[in-house]
Design an enzyme around this catalytic site. Sequence first.
Site, PDB file in Angstrom:
ATOM      1  N   ASP A 174       0.409  -1.241   0.062  1.00  0.00           N
ATOM      2  CA  ASP A 174      -0.395   0.338   0.272  1.00  0.00           C
ATOM      3  C   ASP A 174       1.274   1.020  -0.418  1.00  0.00           C
ATOM      4  OD1 ASP A 174      -2.346  -1.198   0.396  1.00  0.00           O
ATOM      5  OD2 ASP A 174      -1.825  -1.625   2.358  1.00  0.00           O
ATOM      6  N   GLU A 199     -11.386   0.718  -3.486  1.00  0.00           N
ATOM      7  CA  GLU A 199     -11.117   1.137  -2.398  1.00  0.00           C
ATOM      8  C   GLU A 199      -9.426   2.096  -2.387  1.00  0.00           C
ATOM      9  OE1 GLU A 199      -9.757  -2.842  -0.385  1.00  0.00           O
ATOM     10  OE2 GLU A 199      -8.686  -3.185  -2.525  1.00  0.00           O
TER      11      GLU A 199
END
Length: 499
Positions: free
Chosen positions: A14, A173
Site C-alpha cells: 500500500d 478502495e
Amino acid sequence: MKYTNPVIPGFYPDPSVCRVDEDYYLVNSSFAYFPGVPIWHSKDIVNWRQVGHCLTRESQLQLEGSPISGGIYAPTLRYHKERYYMVTTNVDHGGHFYVWAHDPSGEWSDPIYVEQAGIDPSIFFDDDGKVYFTSTGAVQSKGIYQCEIDIETGQKLSETRLIWTGTGGAFPEGPHHYKVNGYYYLMCAEGGTEYGHMVTIARSDNPYGPYESAPINPILSHRSLHHPIHATGHADLIEAHDGKWWAVFLGIRPVGYPYRHHLGRETFLAPVHWTEDGWPIIGNNGIVDLEMEATGLPLVPWVDDVEVDHFEYQELGLKWSFIRSAKQVDWSLTEKPSYLALRGSNAGLDDPGTPAFIGCRQRHWNCDISTSLQYRPQEGDEAGLAIYMDERHYYTIALTIRNGERVIALCKHIGSMKIVKHSIPVSDAEVELKIKAVAETYQFYYKSLDETWQLLGDAETQFVSTEVAGGFTGVFFGLYNQSLETTAYFDWFRYSIKD
C-alpha cells in the site's frame, strides 16, 4: 536508466508517496506490527532508505487484541504548508486518523481522528484552501466517499457523500485525488488485493463529481497474465521535479504452481505516460516488469544495510519490529553490552497477545539468517529463531529442555497442527542457529562452539504463504524467547542476501 522491481522488496504494501522539492518520501501499511507505518526517503524515486516510522508511541498506535492482518491499513502521505501529513485507519482501535510532522524522520503528532466509516483514507488539499477527506466506504457501501474537513481538528465541515463506485470491479478502495490541468482525477484500486487487483481512474471538473471513467481502464493490471509479478494495484502518482510522472503500487512475486507468495505485498515502481486525451496509464500499457527501463532522474543509491547487527547501539535499528507492542516486551541492549537481552512473556508465538519476539521482514527469496544465542533454559523454556507469518503459521529452531535434556528442536505450527519435527541433544548453553531460505524451502542449521554447521531439517515456504495462512502480511524472521524465568542473550544477527 534501468532499475529493478520491486524497489522496496518484502512486506511493504500500500505505498503512498509525496515530493518536497527534490526529496521524495514514501509510507507503507504495517498492520499489527509496532512501530507503525515505515517511512522512506529517496532522491530518485528508485532507491529508497528507511528513515523512521510515523507511529512510534502507544498514544499513536493501540494494537491490543488486533489480529496480525488487523491494525493499520493503507496510509496516504501528503505535504502542505511545511507539514507532512500521514492519514490511515486503525481498523481495531478508533478508525480513521492522521498525524503530522515538520520532519518526516522525526516525531509525529498525536492522532487527529475523523469520523467517517470505511478504510484506506486519503486527503487532498485544493487550491482554494479546502481539504477533502476521501476513503473507501464500509464493505456493504461498495464505493468511494468524501467529505470536507478542518485540517487542524479533523472536524467534518460537510456531510459524507458517495462520489464514485468505480468501474464495476469488486471492492473499490485506496482512493487518491490529484488535480492536473484543471481536472480532478480520482484513482482507486478494484478487484480486491489478490490476483484480480487493478488500478482505475476517473476525472471531473468538481471534487464531488460526477466522475467520468477513463476509456482505457484499468490503467494497471496483471490479471490472468503469465508473468512473474501479480496482484498489481493500490497505486499513488507522483510528478518528479523533472516533470516526469511515476506510480508506486503494490504487487506480489508468487512462486511455484499453483501460485503462492510468502514475502507479502511489495512496493513496485513504473513510469506513467499521459494520453493525448489527458489520461494517465502506468507502465507499458498497464504492464510492468521486474527489469524496467525509463527516462528519469539520475540514480542516487544509498549505502546498503549492514549485514550483521552486533546490537552495539542504544536503540534497535529501523528494520526491527514487535508484534502489537514494544512496551510489553522485556528487552535490553545495555544489560549485557553488545548483546540483545530478551526475556519471555506470558504470550507465546501462538497467542494473540504480545510475545517476546523482535523481528525483521524477509525481503529476499534467497537469503541466510543466523544468530549466536546464550541461553540456559529450564524445562519447557525455548529461545531461538522464528519464521513467522501469524500465530497459526510459523516455524522455529530453538534451544530448549525436553524431558530433562538440552536439545535443539525444529517446530512447525501450521493451522491446528503443531509438531516437533526434529530435535538433537547438545551439551553447550551457547549455540549458533541458521536458516537458509530459497524460494520454496527453508533449511534449519545449528552448531555448537568450535563445530561445523549441522542440518537439522527443512520446511516448505508454501505453508507460511498468504494462500495458506490468509491475511495481508508477509513473513518475518525473528528472535524470540518463551520463558518466564530465563533471559536469552543474542550476540549478533546476520541477514545475508544470496540472490
